[in-house]
Design a protein around this motif. Sequence first.
Motif, PDB file in Angstrom:
ATOM      1  N   VAL A 120       0.853  -1.191   0.000  1.00  0.00           N
ATOM      2  CA  VAL A 120       0.000   0.000   0.000  1.00  0.00           C
ATOM      3  C   VAL A 120       0.886   1.236   0.000  1.00  0.00           C
ATOM      4  O   VAL A 120       1.640   1.474   0.941  1.00  0.00           O
ATOM      5  CB  VAL A 120      -0.952   0.011   1.207  1.00  0.00           C
ATOM      6  CG1 VAL A 120      -1.807   1.272   1.200  1.00  0.00           C
ATOM      7  CG2 VAL A 120      -1.837  -1.236   1.204  1.00  0.00           C
ATOM      8  N   ASN A 148      -3.125  -4.866   5.359  1.00  0.00           N
ATOM      9  CA  ASN A 148      -3.660  -3.505   5.388  1.00  0.00           C
ATOM     10  C   ASN A 148      -4.976  -3.490   4.620  1.00  0.00           C
ATOM     11  O   ASN A 148      -5.014  -3.851   3.441  1.00  0.00           O
ATOM     12  CB  ASN A 148      -2.642  -2.553   4.757  1.00  0.00           C
ATOM     13  CG  ASN A 148      -3.044  -1.094   4.864  1.00  0.00           C
ATOM     14  OD1 ASN A 148      -4.218  -0.754   4.928  1.00  0.00           O
ATOM     15  ND2 ASN A 148      -2.054  -0.213   4.861  1.00  0.00           N
ATOM     16  N   TYR A 172     -10.705   0.140  13.452  1.00  0.00           N
ATOM     17  CA  TYR A 172      -9.343  -0.232  13.807  1.00  0.00           C
ATOM     18  C   TYR A 172      -9.216  -1.624  14.436  1.00  0.00           C
ATOM     19  O   TYR A 172     -10.120  -2.110  15.113  1.00  0.00           O
ATOM     20  CB  TYR A 172      -8.705   0.811  14.751  1.00  0.00           C
ATOM     21  CG  TYR A 172      -8.719   2.206  14.196  1.00  0.00           C
ATOM     22  CD1 TYR A 172      -8.121   2.511  12.981  1.00  0.00           C
ATOM     23  CD2 TYR A 172      -9.351   3.238  14.878  1.00  0.00           C
ATOM     24  CE1 TYR A 172      -8.146   3.793  12.470  1.00  0.00           C
ATOM     25  CE2 TYR A 172      -9.383   4.529  14.367  1.00  0.00           C
ATOM     26  CZ  TYR A 172      -8.777   4.793  13.156  1.00  0.00           C
ATOM     27  OH  TYR A 172      -8.811   6.068  12.659  1.00  0.00           O
ATOM     28  N   GLU A 175      -8.389  -5.806  11.007  1.00  0.00           N
ATOM     29  CA  GLU A 175      -7.533  -6.659  10.181  1.00  0.00           C
ATOM     30  C   GLU A 175      -6.700  -7.611  11.047  1.00  0.00           C
ATOM     31  O   GLU A 175      -6.492  -8.770  10.698  1.00  0.00           O
ATOM     32  CB  GLU A 175      -6.597  -5.808   9.313  1.00  0.00           C
ATOM     33  CG  GLU A 175      -7.304  -4.946   8.282  1.00  0.00           C
ATOM     34  CD  GLU A 175      -7.473  -3.509   8.745  1.00  0.00           C
ATOM     35  OE1 GLU A 175      -7.637  -2.622   7.897  1.00  0.00           O
ATOM     36  OE2 GLU A 175      -7.434  -3.288   9.975  1.00  0.00           O
ATOM     37  N   HIS A 199      -3.101   4.637  -1.745  1.00  0.00           N
ATOM     38  CA  HIS A 199      -3.969   5.071  -0.646  1.00  0.00           C
ATOM     39  C   HIS A 199      -3.712   6.541  -0.340  1.00  0.00           C
ATOM     40  O   HIS A 199      -2.557   6.957  -0.201  1.00  0.00           O
ATOM     41  CB  HIS A 199      -3.688   4.226   0.597  1.00  0.00           C
ATOM     42  CG  HIS A 199      -4.605   4.493   1.736  1.00  0.00           C
ATOM     43  ND1 HIS A 199      -4.181   4.483   3.061  1.00  0.00           N
ATOM     44  CD2 HIS A 199      -5.928   4.773   1.774  1.00  0.00           C
ATOM     45  CE1 HIS A 199      -5.210   4.750   3.849  1.00  0.00           C
ATOM     46  NE2 HIS A 199      -6.274   4.941   3.101  1.00  0.00           N
TER      47      HIS A 199
END
Length: 234
Positions: A120, A148, A172, A175, A199
């Motif tokens: 990312v 991510n 949050y 993942e 991103h």
Amino acid sequence: MNFNPPKVSVVMLCWNRWEDVMVSLSKIEKIEYPNKETIVVDNGSTDGSQEKIKRQFPWVRLIEVGSNLGIEAYNLGFEAADGEFILIIDDDSYPSKKSICRMVQKFSENPKLGVCAFDVRNADDYDQVAHHSNSITETQSSYSTGFNGAGAGIRKEVFKKVGFYPGEFFLYMNEADCSLRIRALGYEIQFFPDLIAYHKMAAKNRESWRAPFYYTRNSFWLVWKNYPTARAFK
């Protein structure tokens, strides 16, 4: 690429970021993969995102939640996905043109690969690195403990087994929780430098108190959910 490649479902969650969504969907529309669908779950946006998506991107499957459910709303998109593989992105991220093809190839070569973690990168550097990422030759993967959510491919059958994202987290650490459960099933998570997602790093529309509160709370929940009681207490 196989003349009849497996379907890939690109799933995005959006909330009051129309300008970013517009950029991401415009990039996704140009992706070089013949069998994909794009699902956008709108988390109760009040900036007119829903009607703008319908008007400017009629090929998108739009799921309107009606209120902000946090990351739990992602699960509506994951459940609705018809693809064998799901590509998770944020409303301000998008994959490079060839990354979906490369991702599918990696899954086809390794049946125990549960998650392809993307590299990312900052979207502000897109013009400088896009050409390189479309012709990249460095393909050395590495085992990873997580991924991510701004760019990750997951086998849907594996994702469904672990129950998708933990809705109670809201924001949050989702993942991390998901990664622990995927690895517990015996599937691998690997990082691939030739799978690129861009991103927009500067987040908007998130109050300053959210990050420290949810990161701290959900870190405790992560331990309580996934560690043996004795280790969790320690």
